[in-house]
Write a protein that holds these residues in place. Structure first.
Motif, PDB file in Angstrom:
ATOM      1  N   GLU A 199       0.846  -1.197   0.000  1.00  0.00           N
ATOM      2  CA  GLU A 199       0.000   0.000   0.000  1.00  0.00           C
ATOM      3  C   GLU A 199       0.884   1.251   0.000  1.00  0.00           C
ATOM      4  OE1 GLU A 199      -2.702   2.685   2.978  1.00  0.00           O
ATOM      5  OE2 GLU A 199      -2.401   0.561   3.493  1.00  0.00           O
ATOM      6  N   ILE A 200       0.641   2.153  -0.949  1.00  0.00           N
ATOM      7  CA  ILE A 200       1.447   3.372  -1.022  1.00  0.00           C
ATOM      8  C   ILE A 200       0.623   4.648  -0.892  1.00  0.00           C
ATOM      9  CG2 ILE A 200       3.327   2.344  -2.347  1.00  0.00           C
ATOM     10  CD1 ILE A 200       2.094   3.492  -4.880  1.00  0.00           C
ATOM     11  N   TRP A 201      -0.704   4.558  -1.050  1.00  0.00           N
ATOM     12  CA  TRP A 201      -1.503   5.790  -1.000  1.00  0.00           C
ATOM     13  C   TRP A 201      -2.910   5.441  -0.514  1.00  0.00           C
ATOM     14  CZ3 TRP A 201       0.007   9.932  -5.032  1.00  0.00           C
ATOM     15  CH2 TRP A 201      -0.504  11.183  -4.667  1.00  0.00           C
ATOM     16  N   ASN A 202      -3.437   6.280   0.359  1.00  0.00           N
ATOM     17  CA  ASN A 202      -4.797   6.102   0.861  1.00  0.00           C
ATOM     18  C   ASN A 202      -5.593   7.373   0.586  1.00  0.00           C
ATOM     19  OD1 ASN A 202      -7.092   5.185   2.140  1.00  0.00           O
ATOM     20  ND2 ASN A 202      -6.341   5.559   4.211  1.00  0.00           N
ATOM     21  N   LEU A 203      -6.696   7.225  -0.140  1.00  0.00           N
ATOM     22  CA  LEU A 203      -7.570   8.356  -0.444  1.00  0.00           C
ATOM     23  C   LEU A 203      -8.823   8.241   0.417  1.00  0.00           C
ATOM     24  CD1 LEU A 203      -7.432   8.005  -4.345  1.00  0.00           C
ATOM     25  CD2 LEU A 203      -5.829   9.216  -2.877  1.00  0.00           C
ATOM     26  N   GLY A 233      -3.220  10.443   1.828  1.00  0.00           N
ATOM     27  CA  GLY A 233      -1.886  10.290   2.392  1.00  0.00           C
ATOM     28  C   GLY A 233      -1.061   9.307   1.596  1.00  0.00           C
ATOM     29  N   MET A 234       0.082   9.772   1.100  1.00  0.00           N
ATOM     30  CA  MET A 234       1.022   8.903   0.404  1.00  0.00           C
ATOM     31  C   MET A 234       2.232   8.656   1.300  1.00  0.00           C
ATOM     32  SD  MET A 234       3.306   9.540  -3.038  1.00  0.00           S
ATOM     33  CE  MET A 234       4.674  10.199  -2.089  1.00  0.00           C
ATOM     34  N   GLY A 235       2.577   7.409   1.489  1.00  0.00           N
ATOM     35  CA  GLY A 235       3.709   7.071   2.330  1.00  0.00           C
ATOM     36  C   GLY A 235       5.028   7.322   1.610  1.00  0.00           C
TER      37      GLY A 235
END
Length: 889
Positions: A199-203, A233-235
């Motif tokens: 997982e690299i990005w959560n919208l 949020g992008m890690g």
């Protein structure tokens, strides 16, 4: 692609898309629900909660927020994709674009070619998840973006629905995953393997309001938000893994240099088949960065709150290094390495480098001493375990080492193995779970304490208070709001407490360490006594007052009057705070950084980060420099300017403070002192009057506090001191300037007399030893002297008598158990002859037995041990228990 460039590309992408770039907030915010900022949206929470209107043009923003999460600190390093510190790159929309805009923005940055400002990721390796019934998001991904339906997966509340864990905004999520390839796990998307699919990005599509319940879905949706918001949020660290072609976050350009340095320092090897060692290397890298960033934002080690988290992090680094083979100090090496890697993204590290190292090294040295005491306690516990005929150290003993002595459990396990013992980990884990449950309950209680500022929202948005108090002490204003008992009211009457909101006020609201003004609000025969002024939303002044006479209605025109005596004293103390800060930095150097202050009329306290106690000479020099600045009549100037220009001027800012684009600079004597400050100050330094530094003290590990008086309070203090000196001089018939020598002489004589009296008392006690021996009785095979001695005998004398009586018993299996009452304490001692020890009796065991009856503890060597309790009523029973124990042997 280096992490620094990843950050730059993210920010530029969203600035090009019309977002306002917002700097990262401090890890420490004034939020009762959080020890540290733990998500990118936290600084924007007032806007999502509807407490304040977003100040960003166009209603959109982007930031790269530094975050810390330490809930499962013991798990760090076991997995290779979680860090306690991480950088959350986010973009936010407050009622502007929604799902389609958020999805397009994220996708274009991830997949655009490098020469177009993107990250150049292969679209074929990207998977997405959506909430179970979010058909709209799924449709956008498939038909607008072009992601095949087989790479769009649906997940439930636990994975794809967001809330803050308390009633408030919530909504479904859509997450973007990167397929790292079959060598990392099985096929089938994130549902099948969330290790292979990273997982690299959560919208987050924030659209609803949730009610009470747990975070995992045990709550109801109670309404819709007036405006739909976007929080993404992008890690940064996870994207760095992909773009740098490494397997995990510990291999990136930020953390791998620390691991390499740890290899050099310890002599151990990384990633060569020893899983335990690999975890330790990752702990060192992760915790070094987190600790450094926490220290950067002004935290120092302590035994509670943020300071306790920092202390745990630093001690886990030291422990891990020692288990890897390090023998000396290590933190300076690790701190310098991580600062080298992080400074390109956080330039402020450079100017705080020396302070960061000083705080870390001081804590390391303190922990080394703890290791000594903890090792001694472990050896005692191990010996007791073996003497009891078992090979398993109890969980309670292991937990005591962890909780009381700061002894990490894996160090306890290592030492237990060396001693041929096991540790009852089930019992230890139960103790740890109980502690975590207490912490979780405490954290939950704190979450309920989140201040609801929505009551003030209308005024914050429409009618922010105009503050005229820098130049005016009395000024007319209109009552635009009244609050009583947490509710808005239209009027108040005599005797009632009320919060009054005015459109214009000369009264200073508490901030920057300066307490709020005192004064009055008057109109006709109505008088309200104002006893405090606070800010809400940094825009609204709330006057806390009591109606002394008459009554007050919303809409009335009134006059707000600052108490001039109060303001004068507050100005003196606040300006003196600046002078002391400047003097401190002259004497101690730039590492003495302000960590908080409080000032009120005539008094100030100033906290600063420093690891050593100040000497009398340093305090005198600070006092002299401060008062020389007062005597020099330095001009105090205020300058309204941009934050960038203020920093260019060299103005100092406070840790944990978030400044707007326009700031107020207070300059005293040109370069002598220049700080960002919104407080009230005198016009010239001479108006402060004398400054009396009362002393300095510790307020936690690595933090000191200076207290001082200013103005008339200083004069009163000096007058009182002079009167005291005159009185002593008259009493001692000694000139005032000779008092120190005379007092020192008398003190030395008194100490000598006290020692002589102590020696005589001890001789008298020892002379009675023969009488005590005559009272010996037989307890099984042992000759026992068990007595309660006269009241007032202290621990040291009791031990001396016990040792003397033991020698008088001769070559027999003998035991001496003595107790007394000295003030509120119950000292006790046990001495055992050589023959008694040979027969299996240990003084330490008997002391513990006796201590249980007098509510005390103790310890010592097999032939002599002592302790202290608080329950004199248990002495007889305790001595009887010693006799019974010996009789049974």
């Amino acid at each position: 692609m280096q992490t620094h460039e990843i950050r730059q590309r993210f920010t530029q992408h969203f600035v090009n898309a019309g977002h306002t770039a917002v700097p990262s907030a401090s890890l420490i915010l004034d939020d009762p629900t959080l020890l540290f900022v733990n998500a990118g949206m936290v600084p924007f929470k007032p806007y999502f909660l509807g407490q304040q209107t977003p100040p960003f043009p166009g209603g959109t923003a982007t930031s790269i927020q530094k975050c810390v999460r330490t809930l499962d600190i013991e798990e760090v390093g076991i997995t290779t994709r979680h860090n306690t510190f991480f950088q959350m790159a986010g973009n936010f929309s407050f009622g502007q674009y929604f799902k389609e805009g958020a999805i397009k923005n994220a996708w274009s940055l991830l997949t655009n070619p490098l020469d177009e400002g993107g990250y150049g990721l292969d679209p074929e390796r990207l998977w997405v998840t959506v909430f179970l019934d979010d058909d709209e998001a799924a449709d956008i991904w498939e038909h607008t973006i072009g992601v095949p339906a087989e790479r769009i997966q649906r997940m439930g509340m636990e994975d794809n629905f967001w809330s803050m864990g308390i009633p408030g905004p919530c909504g479904p999520c859509s997450e973007i995953y990167y397929d790292r390839g079959p060598e990392h796990g099985k096929d089938g998307g994130p549902i099948a393997d969330d290790t292979r699919y990273l997982e690299i990005w959560n919208l987050v599509f924030m659209e609803s309001i949730r009610g009470d319940g747990d975070k995992k879905g045990g709550f109801d949706i109670v309404g819709e938000l007036p405006k739909k918001n976007i929080d993404t949020g992008m890690g940064v660290e996870r994207v760095a893994c992909i773009l740098q072609g490494v397997d995990n976050v510990y291999e990136t350009d930020l953390l791998r240099p620390v691991i390499d340095r740890a290899v050099e320092v310890t002599g151990a090897r990384y990633n060569e088949g020893n899983a335990d060692d690999d975890v330790r290397f990752r702990v060192i890298a992760d915790h070094s960065r987190t600790a450094m960033m926490i220290i950067l934002d002004g935290v120092t080690p302590s035994n509670e709150g943020r300071g306790y988290i920092l202390r745990r992090l630093l001690r886990r680094i030291v422990r891990s290094a020692r288990l890897l083979g390090a023998s000396g100090e290590v933190l300076e090496e690790f701190m310098n390495t991580i600062m080298d890697t992080m400074t390109p993204s956080f330039p402020e590290i450079a100017e705080n480098r020396e302070r960061i190292v000083r705080v870390a090294v001081t804590e390391e040295r303190a922990f080394m001493k703890t290791l000594v005491s903890g090792t001694h306690r472990f050896e005692e516990a191990a010996a007791a375990t073996k003497s009891a005929g078992t090979s398993k150290l109890s969980g309670s003993q292991a937990f005591e080492l962890h909780d009381t002595y700061g002894f990490p459990i894996d160090l306890t396990l290592e030492m237990a193995r060396e001693a041929g013992l096991e540790v009852d980990m089930d019992a230890f884990d139960a103790e740890m779970q109980a502690q975590r449950a207490r912490a979780k309950a405490d954290n939950k209680a704190k979450k309920q304490g989140n201040i609801d500022e929505s009551l003030y929202r209308e005024w914050v948005d429409a009618s922010p208070t105009e503050f005229v108090g820098y130049t005016e002490l009395n000024h007319p204003g209109k009552v635009i709001g009244l609050i009583r008992g947490g509710e808005r009211v239209g009027e108040v009457s005599q005797g009632q407490d009320v919060e009054v909101i005015l459109d214009v006020t000369p009264m200073y609201a508490e901030s920057g360490g300066q307490l709020g003004d005192r004064g009055r609000i008057v109109v006709g025969d109505t008088v309200l006594d104002v006893h405090d002024v606070q800010k809400v939303g940094k825009k609204l002044w709330v006057h806390k007052a009591t109606v002394r006479d008459g009554g007050l209605d919303v809409g009335q025109l009134v006059t707000a009057e600052v108490d001039p005596t109060w303001r004068h004293g507050a100005r003196q103390a606040h300006t003196a705070t600046h002078l002391i800060h400047a003097a401190l930095r002259q004497v101690l150097g730039p590492t003495a950084v302000q960590a908080g202050s409080m000032n009120k009329p005539g008094y100030l306290r100033f906290d600063f980060n420093y690891t050593e106690q100040l000497s009398d000479a340093q305090l005198r020099e600070i006092t002299t420099i401060t008062n020389e600045a007062v005597d020099a009549d330095l001009a105090v100037n205020t300058i309204e300017t941009s934050l960038e220009e203020a920093k260019a001027m060299g103005a100092m800012a406070l840790f944990g403070e978030n400044y707007g684009s326009e700031v107020r600079v207070v300059e005293i004597g040109g370069p002598f002192s220049i700080e960002l400050c919104g407080g009230t100050h005198v016009g010239h330094s001479s108006q402060i009057g004398p400054v009396a530094v009362l002393g300095e003290s510790s307020v936690g590990s690595g933090a000191r506090r200076i207290e001082a008086y200013a103005g008339m309070e200083s004069f009163r203090y000096f007058s009182k001191e002079a009167a005291l000196a005159s009185s002593l001089a008259a009493e001692l018939k000694t000139p005032t300037d000779e008092l120190p020598a005379r007092i020192a002489q008398l003190t030395e004589r008194l100490r000598a007399a006290e020692k002589e009296i102590e020696a005589l008392n001890r001789q008298q006690l020892v002379s009675q030893s023969a009488q005590y021996v005559a009272k010996a009785q037989q307890a099984g095979q042992f000759t026992l002297v068990a007595l309660t001695l006269a009241e007032g005998i202290g621990a040291a004398d009791l031990r001396t008598v016990a040792a003397d009586v033991r020698e008088r018993l001769g070559a027999v299996p003998g035991v001496v158990a003595l107790a007394s009452v000295s003030g509120e304490k119950v000292p006790f001692a046990v001495a055992v002859t050589t023959e008694g020890v040979g027969a299996g009796v240990k003084a330490g065991d008997l002391v513990k037995l006796l201590g249980g009856y007098v509510d005390g503890k103790g310890g010592g060597k097999p032939d002599l041990a002592q302790g202290s309790g608080s329950n004199p009523a248990g002495i007889d029973a305790g001595l009887a228990a010693v006799r019974d124990e010996l009789t049974r042997r």
